[in-house]
Scaffold this motif. Sequence first.
Motif, short mmCIF file in Angstrom:
data_model
loop_
_atom_site.label_atom_id
_atom_site.label_comp_id
_atom_site.label_asym_id
_atom_site.label_seq_id
_atom_site.Cartn_x
_atom_site.Cartn_y
_atom_site.Cartn_z
N ALA A 112 0.82 -1.21 0.00
CA ALA A 112 0.00 0.00 0.00
C ALA A 112 0.85 1.26 0.00
N THR A 114 2.90 2.10 2.48
CA THR A 114 3.18 2.51 3.85
C THR A 114 4.56 2.01 4.26
N GLU A 146 -3.93 3.04 12.64
CA GLU A 146 -3.44 1.76 12.16
C GLU A 146 -3.25 1.80 10.65
N SER A 147 -2.24 1.14 10.20
CA SER A 147 -2.06 1.01 8.75
C SER A 147 -3.04 -0.05 8.24
N GLU A 148 -3.21 -0.07 6.95
CA GLU A 148 -4.14 -1.04 6.36
C GLU A 148 -3.70 -2.47 6.66
N GLU A 151 -4.62 -3.30 10.26
CA GLU A 151 -6.07 -3.44 10.40
C GLU A 151 -6.54 -4.79 9.85
N ALA A 152 -5.95 -5.18 8.73
CA ALA A 152 -6.32 -6.48 8.14
C ALA A 152 -5.94 -7.61 9.07
#
Length: 255
Positions: A112, A114, A146-148, A151-152
């Motif tokens: 992503a 990040t 939170e980064s993606e 979070e996942a």
Amino acid sequence: MEIKNKVAAVSVGAVTSLAAVTGLAAFAGAQSPDASADTTIQAESVPAEAIESPENEADEAAENAALAEQASLSAADAEAAATAAVPGTAAPAELEDEDGTVAYEVEVTDDAGTVHEVIIDANTGDVLAQEVDDDDDGADDDEGEESEADEAAENAALAEQASLSAADAEAAATAAVPGTAAPAELEDEDGTVVYEVEVTDEAGTVHEVIIDANTGDVLAQEVDDDDDDDDDDGREGTESAGEPADMPAGEAAGN
């Protein structure tokens, strides 16, 4: 007599030459800037950073060499460990002294975009720390965001603890509040894994329904505040478009 005249001529010539030399020196002094003033100006223009010079390259190289002697893992090993923890592309690992522990600092950029800063123990290969690099947060630098990828990972962990599917939760929510359900989202409510479902009823009101992710029970139900605000805005707009409530009847009729 002839000798005296020669001596006098020589004396006059010497005085003339001395005067010429003195004049040239004075002229040269007037044209040249004062050396002491120039030195002062140059000294004042030296930046403070140059006076307080940082560690030079030789000292830094010596420090890195000392750390490398204490590390049993290579930089490539550290980069592999970092990308195992955070899938992505690793920048070259750098040796650091983390409170007495020799470690590699590796920046990993995920799919992503990040950037994650991963600290790897230079002897065991363990991940000592992992965080999103603040410099790459962009305009939104809110702490704790939170980064993606994180979070996942959190959603995957919650899904493992839930026995009901999202479809089951949406059915339970619409049974409690008839209407159209938005996709259910897993949450951790004070240690209980739940689904949060937004249901829009026939009047257009949005209800937030909390469903236990294991029993299907409705734990909470409330009208979404965001839609209350919209209704308030609508009411304010309607009132401003009409006549003020406190206007005397006579004035209203006259207008």
